[in-house]
Scaffold this motif. Structure first.
Motif, PDB file in Angstrom:
ATOM      1  N   PHE B 308      -4.118  -2.298   0.505  1.00 19.58           N
ATOM      2  CA  PHE B 308      -4.916  -1.729  -0.585  1.00 19.58           C
ATOM      3  C   PHE B 308      -6.391  -1.793  -0.193  1.00 19.58           C
ATOM      4  O   PHE B 308      -6.916  -2.872   0.060  1.00 19.58           O
ATOM      5  CB  PHE B 308      -4.646  -2.509  -1.871  1.00 19.58           C
ATOM      6  CG  PHE B 308      -5.488  -2.076  -3.030  1.00 19.58           C
ATOM      7  CD1 PHE B 308      -5.478  -0.762  -3.461  1.00 19.58           C
ATOM      8  CD2 PHE B 308      -6.289  -2.991  -3.706  1.00 19.58           C
ATOM      9  CE1 PHE B 308      -6.252  -0.352  -4.538  1.00 19.58           C
ATOM     10  CE2 PHE B 308      -7.065  -2.597  -4.789  1.00 19.58           C
ATOM     11  CZ  PHE B 308      -7.044  -1.279  -5.200  1.00 19.58           C
ATOM     12  N   SER B 309      -7.065  -0.647  -0.145  1.00 15.67           N
ATOM     13  CA  SER B 309      -8.455  -0.642   0.314  1.00 15.67           C
ATOM     14  C   SER B 309      -9.400   0.034  -0.667  1.00 15.67           C
ATOM     15  O   SER B 309     -10.601   0.101  -0.428  1.00 15.67           O
ATOM     16  CB  SER B 309      -8.549   0.061   1.673  1.00 15.67           C
ATOM     17  OG  SER B 309      -8.097   1.397   1.552  1.00 15.67           O
ATOM     18  N   ALA B 310      -8.865   0.544  -1.777  1.00 15.64           N
ATOM     19  CA  ALA B 310      -9.716   1.232  -2.756  1.00 15.64           C
ATOM     20  C   ALA B 310     -10.437   0.206  -3.639  1.00 15.64           C
ATOM     21  O   ALA B 310     -10.103  -0.965  -3.627  1.00 15.64           O
ATOM     22  CB  ALA B 310      -8.852   2.159  -3.610  1.00 15.64           C
ATOM     23  N   PRO B 311     -11.449   0.653  -4.393  1.00 15.30           N
ATOM     24  CA  PRO B 311     -12.073  -0.257  -5.359  1.00 15.30           C
ATOM     25  C   PRO B 311     -11.059  -0.685  -6.421  1.00 15.30           C
ATOM     26  O   PRO B 311     -10.022  -0.041  -6.595  1.00 15.30           O
ATOM     27  CB  PRO B 311     -13.184   0.603  -5.992  1.00 15.30           C
ATOM     28  CG  PRO B 311     -13.433   1.700  -5.013  1.00 15.30           C
ATOM     29  CD  PRO B 311     -12.101   1.967  -4.364  1.00 15.30           C
ATOM     30  N   GLY B 312     -11.360  -1.756  -7.129  1.00 18.91           N
ATOM     31  CA  GLY B 312     -10.501  -2.190  -8.221  1.00 18.91           C
ATOM     32  C   GLY B 312      -9.404  -3.126  -7.767  1.00 18.91           C
ATOM     33  O   GLY B 312      -9.467  -3.706  -6.684  1.00 18.91           O
ATOM     34  N   ALA B 313      -8.402  -3.274  -8.632  1.00 13.80           N
ATOM     35  CA  ALA B 313      -7.331  -4.235  -8.397  1.00 13.80           C
ATOM     36  C   ALA B 313      -6.003  -3.514  -8.370  1.00 13.80           C
ATOM     37  O   ALA B 313      -5.756  -2.608  -9.163  1.00 13.80           O
ATOM     38  CB  ALA B 313      -7.325  -5.282  -9.511  1.00 13.80           C
ATOM     39  N   LYS B 314      -5.139  -3.870  -7.428  1.00 11.35           N
ATOM     40  CA  LYS B 314      -3.793  -3.314  -7.400  1.00 11.35           C
ATOM     41  C   LYS B 314      -2.847  -4.438  -6.994  1.00 11.35           C
ATOM     42  O   LYS B 314      -3.066  -5.089  -5.979  1.00 11.35           O
ATOM     43  CB  LYS B 314      -3.719  -2.145  -6.403  1.00 11.35           C
ATOM     44  CG  LYS B 314      -2.390  -1.387  -6.441  1.00 11.35           C
ATOM     45  CD  LYS B 314      -2.380  -0.198  -5.489  1.00 11.35           C
ATOM     46  CE  LYS B 314      -1.042   0.519  -5.558  1.00 11.35           C
ATOM     47  NZ  LYS B 314      -0.940   1.605  -4.562  1.00 11.35           N
TER      48      LYS B 314
END
Lengths: 455, 455
Positions: B308-314
């Motif tokens: 996971f490399s996008a902003p935010g939380a996953k």
């Protein structure tokens, strides 16, 4: 298109890319709420679309939150009232992530209905509405309320406040709250009476104001990636044991009585391994695995933001990188305690590195684990009657913070009665709901409402 | 728009997003080659646009490579012939990466011209063409050939083969090859007579066929990210020392004579630290830093693909993750030896983990380090004459594989005479060329051509 009406409805819902984490897709979440509103109105329900406050984005901009649906179908004060909770937003999905089918086009293959949200949670909400529609051909046996939100996948922003505000109005005549966002462990219905909580962490390391060329700068610099990799490597050992001091202290010890509960649950480890392509589990038996997932904490590293993540090769030294990981919490772990333990540990480890770079450890608000009393009348009763079979009594590995919150605020009887399958891949590629679960699940909700009328 | 014609030309070139690593931008690289062709034709040059073979992408698809420009300006057999090499493709850039200005709109601020490719390498190629144009007002003192490619940032695909094919034709009458893709260390011109080589590595770990939800699966699985983080943490220690056995064995020992060379170079460490926002270098002196960058290997971790490399939380457990890092090579390190050392080491470390997951270590073809004989007449001569000042004699940290290849195939005299500044941030955010370097660099090329005619 599907000839079978309830499948076509699911297809229409899945087609809307209601991704709540992406501000650019917010209008699609709102469209999805409007579509759900229309469906409930067609069932004769009265619907209030509740506007929430604005959401503040990390960059300071403000953006509308999707409305929350508070709906009401029929009203006979002599009958009990059940409130169903569900959510209309989904996790992101792109075919490039490795999906076999277009994620937003519901596609049937080998008895499964593939599509983002097919299981989590559009399919489950639709099953409830379809069950209500079926019962209405004769007469709805209980009063039904429905609460649908559009921000569940990003922590149900604004919902806690709303539940408090409406506790003495909307919730005052509610007898049971049923969360339709959970899965079965086998072909048998499962009732979830507990979930883990979560704390999500962000460790940011910065070594420069801008990215650097690794040819020109390689070797002369304390690179942020090195520091971050070092820190992430100190979190768990190779057996999965969490290395943060004190983190296991609050975990409730296992009793013989609780241990016995796991023996009766049907759960096919081989099926799950085949579905997800796993070589082996850490746990050797079904019981050990279910306990690890239900009643022990875990730590997973999700990824790194700010480093090179695209395909191909790039000779970059990333200037600022943020490692992301989360800890799943179990009774009686407190988010605030875990946050302090993790933050202190990372700061201490970073000091050992003697790095000139800067570190910043932050976390989300966290959510507590939730556990119902399995001996509560409501749960026991349903346990024996539902669907003509004994239901599996489940503690879920994931977190449904809203369950905790419903319980704390409303003091109503809460249960998770979802209809997802054990291998639905919610949040993953090729999410699906099986035709069996979708159809039998619809019948389950109908049976549940009938039985509730006889309590 | 700029009133000053040569700045406007640079603006027009920077405006084209000729990113070679992204197949979807390939047509823009081709457009850029056409624009360069037009510029050279306006100087009276004859231009051959050489088509190369197709490029095979990782997914098996094939895509056109941009043509290579082989150009020829005037022809007097009595005069020496110099061939300039440059490239028209650029590294990716987006304003969201943290640029202060739009990366593809050349913007002047405080004497600097900001834009992707302003320094690497469009600005440098344009300075050569501008110098030729200026000399033509009188008479071009030497024969000039020009080789421009569009795939440099992804390893000059197809160029090696072309150089071999044209060695006895296009290159037969070439006396000097000048690579215009290098930077000065100060306000003084710098001649680069050596570069490091590189091996780029990909470590892929797979734990499942598809991404998993960390709620449902956290704790019961050997997660791929854990294995990868463990492996990446075994590559360098906190002082930057590479931990791969044998990797330093082939490094040529430092002599007193070579050590002295670094003392004469002007290089302002504080200026570089301020520009890039660095707290400190690993090296305490200018000489140590230049040596680390020129004559010792380094290892940098660039990022992870598949996590996971996008902003935010996953809350995801990534199924397949690929760690990317590279080793910069110095004489006499051989890419094939380094590849074996790194691959063996990672496989051995992975065995220690006792993980059920699968590992795959791959690498690119690698490029050798390159080093000219500093005593060669050609270099010495220019060293004393160029630009009216002693030039800095530089060994670059980055890699210019084409320099090695030119030398091996053509046996001509090779030098890197670029005009980039010491803080241009090529490959990074806010890439720029200073107005000083662009203008004085143009004069440098003109002076260089004049002086070459007198050899």
């Amino acid at each position: 298109t599907f000839n079978f009406l309830i499948l076509q409805r699911l297809k229409d819902w899945v087609a809307i890319e209601s991704v709540s984490t992406d501000p650019e897709k917010r209008h699609l979440v709102i469209n999805m709420m409007l579509l759900a509103e229309e469906r409930i109105r067609k069932l004769g329900g009265t619907v209030e679309m509740v506007d929430l406050d604005m959401q503040e984005l990390p960059n300071g901009n403000k953006i509308s939150l999707p409305p929350v649906i508070l709906a009401n179908i029929v009203k006979d004060p002599k009958k009990p009232t059940v409130c169903f909770y569900g959510h209309m937003d989904v996790q992101p999905a792109k075919i490039e992530d490795g999906w076999s089918t277009e994620p937003y086009i519901l596609t049937e293959k080998n008895g499964n209905l593939y599509g983002r949200g097919a299981s989590d949670d559009k399919g489950q909400v639709l099953a409830v509405l379809n069950a209500i529609e079926a019962l209405q051909k004769h007469e709805l046996p209980v009063n039904v309320k429905i609460l649908l939100e559009g921000m569940e996948e990003v922590g149900s922003i604004g919902l806690n406040t709303l539940v408090k505000q409406r506790n003495s109005t909307f919730f005052s005549d509610v007898d049971y709250i049923v969360v339709t966002d959970s899965a079965w462990l086998s072909n048998k219905p499962g009732i979830t009476y507990g979930t883990r909580g979560i704390c999500y962490f962000f460790v940011e390391i910065e070594c420069a104001k801008r990215d650097l060329h690794s040819g020109s700068f390689g070797g002369i610099l304390h690179e942020a990636m090195n520091d971050l990799i070092f820190l992430l490597n100190t979190l768990v050992d190779s057996s999965g044991h969490i290395l943060i001091p004190g983190i296991y202290e609050a975990v409730v010890p296992l009793t013989e009585k609780e241990k016995k509960l796991y023996e009766g649950i049907e759960y096919d480890l081989d099926q799950i391994m085949a579905k997800y392509g796993l070589e082996e589990f850490r746990n050797k038996t079904k019981e050990e695995l279910l306990m690890q997932r239900s009643r022990y904490p875990s730590l997973s590293i999700h990824g790194i933001e700010g480093a090179f993540s695209a395909p191909g090769a790039k000779t970059v030294i990333p200037a600022k990188v943020t490692g992301k990981f989360s800890v799943m919490l179990v009774p009686n772990m407190e988010p605030s305690v875990v946050k302090k333990q993790v933050t202190d540990y990372l700061n201490k480890k970073f000091t050992e590195l003697n790095s000139p770079n800067s570190i910043k450890v932050t976390s989300d608000t966290g959510s507590k684990p939730w556990l119902s009393d399995i001996n509560e009348t409501h749960l026991c009763y349903l346990h024996s009657l539902v669907f003509g079979k004994d239901a599996d009594m489940i503690r879920a590995g994931g977190t449904i913070p809203i369950a905790t919150h419903f319980q704390e605020v409303t003091r109503k009887s809460i249960m998770l009665l979802g209809i997802g399958g054990p291998d639905d891949a919610s949040h993953g590629q090729d999410e699906k709901i099986s035709r069996y679960n979708f159809i039998e699940g619809t019948k389950l909700y109908a049976a549940f409402l009938q039985e509730l009328a006889t309590v």
